[in-house]
Every structure is written in C-alpha cells, then in structure tokens.
Design a protein around this motif. Sequence first.
Motif, short mmCIF file in Angstrom:
data_model
loop_
_atom_site.label_atom_id
_atom_site.label_comp_id
_atom_site.label_asym_id
_atom_site.label_seq_id
_atom_site.Cartn_x
_atom_site.Cartn_y
_atom_site.Cartn_z
N ASP A 193 2.16 -7.30 -2.17
CA ASP A 193 2.16 -7.01 -3.70
C ASP A 193 2.12 -8.03 -4.68
OD1 ASP A 193 1.60 -4.35 -5.15
OD2 ASP A 193 3.92 -4.78 -5.79
N LYS A 194 3.08 -8.98 -4.56
CA LYS A 194 3.16 -10.29 -5.48
C LYS A 194 1.73 -11.06 -5.37
CE LYS A 194 5.42 -14.69 -5.06
NZ LYS A 194 4.96 -15.44 -4.07
N GLN A 235 -8.47 -9.65 -1.32
CA GLN A 235 -7.71 -10.15 -2.40
C GLN A 235 -8.24 -10.19 -4.00
OE1 GLN A 235 -7.28 -14.78 -2.26
NE2 GLN A 235 -5.14 -14.38 -3.16
N VAL A 236 -7.26 -9.85 -4.61
CA VAL A 236 -7.58 -9.68 -6.07
C VAL A 236 -6.99 -10.88 -6.88
CG1 VAL A 236 -7.24 -8.35 -8.04
CG2 VAL A 236 -7.57 -7.12 -5.86
N SER A 237 -7.82 -11.55 -7.67
CA SER A 237 -7.39 -13.01 -8.18
C SER A 237 -7.76 -13.03 -9.46
CB SER A 237 -7.56 -14.07 -7.45
OG SER A 237 -9.39 -14.04 -7.31
N PRO A 238 -7.16 -13.76 -10.54
CA PRO A 238 -7.64 -13.71 -11.96
C PRO A 238 -8.98 -14.22 -11.89
CG PRO A 238 -5.44 -15.03 -11.69
CD PRO A 238 -5.91 -14.53 -10.24
N TRP A 290 -5.52 -4.49 -8.85
CA TRP A 290 -4.60 -4.40 -7.89
C TRP A 290 -4.10 -2.93 -7.53
CZ3 TRP A 290 -3.72 -6.02 -3.23
CH2 TRP A 290 -2.60 -5.95 -2.70
N ASN A 291 -3.73 -2.30 -8.91
CA ASN A 291 -3.49 -0.89 -8.75
C ASN A 291 -4.21 0.01 -8.19
OD1 ASN A 291 -0.64 -1.40 -9.51
ND2 ASN A 291 -1.00 -1.21 -11.56
#
Length: 176
Positions: free
Chosen positions: A92-93, A119-122, A42-43
């Motif tokens: 951001d959350k 989207q960035v997901s686990p 995400w960063n």
Amino acid sequence: MNYPLTVLISILLFPLFAHAHGPTPQKAKESIAINAPVEQVWNAVKQFDGIASWHPDVKASKGDGKHESGGMRTVTLQNDAELTDELDYYSDKDHEYSYRLKIENIKALPVSSYSVELQVSPGQDASSSTVTLKSRFYRGDTGNTPPEDLTDEAAVKAMNAFFKNGLNGLKKKMEP
C-alpha cells in the motif's frame, strides 16, 4: 585417439536435438498517464479482486479480500472464460502489487503462465499519475510447434491488448 562410443553417438545426435527447444519467456509492458493524484488512482486499483470496476475486458471479479502474499481472485472475462490469480507481493505504501496466474485457461488468454506487476507512480505534477503494468509470460502451447493462436506472437499481442484496454478503462474511470 579412441573416443568412447557414447561420446561419438552424442556428437552425432546433438544436431537432431539442437532445434528442439521449448518456449522462451515473453514480456509485455504498458503505461498510461492519468490526470489524478497517485492516492486517488491507487484507491481505484488497490482492491486486488476489484479489477472489474475499471477493466472493460473483465465482466466480473471476486476474491478472498486478502491484500498480502497468497491472496486469491477469480476474474471472469467478457467471453465468460475465467482466470485465477494469486498475489505474490502487495505494498500500500509503494502503491504496487504483483501477482501470478494460478490456474491456466487458454480460452481467456493464450498464455500458459504469467506474472504481472501493477504500479501507480507520481506523474508530471502532484495532480497526475502514471500507471504501469508489466508482465513476463509463456505462450499458451509450450510445445515445439504451437498452433497459430497459441504462439509467442499471439501471447504478446493478447497481453498487450489486455493491458492497454485495462489502462484505458482506468483512465476513463478516473477522468470522466
């Protein structure tokens, strides 16, 4: 039974107009697994105007630095064509944002409009992530008989390639 003349004319002319329709919305969706934690990935992507740091098709990007609805960026592709995008949503959350094309440029991408979600997901475990890009868009020529390079097929091919190249570039950056 007597039909009014306008009803009869409408019935007779309807078949002529039934084949004349504009474009239909197209979709593209690409995902990639990255061996890096969600926060780290995400960063790397959260800076809306920082796409040039990870997308190999992007020569340069600049923006107003806003991470909220209305934030703007200009993206210069390797062929020097520019796209201007505007943020619609940023979280951001939730590690996601969405944006849309603000200024059309068919020399950059053969589309007349688009909206994109990133989207960035686990991933499978705490040390991996999945990044997904998806879009809804219209072909570059919205007329009834577009040239071959501005058809639905050309738009889908270009958006999928842009997403794949970007995700592969991000993976390469995150997994040196």
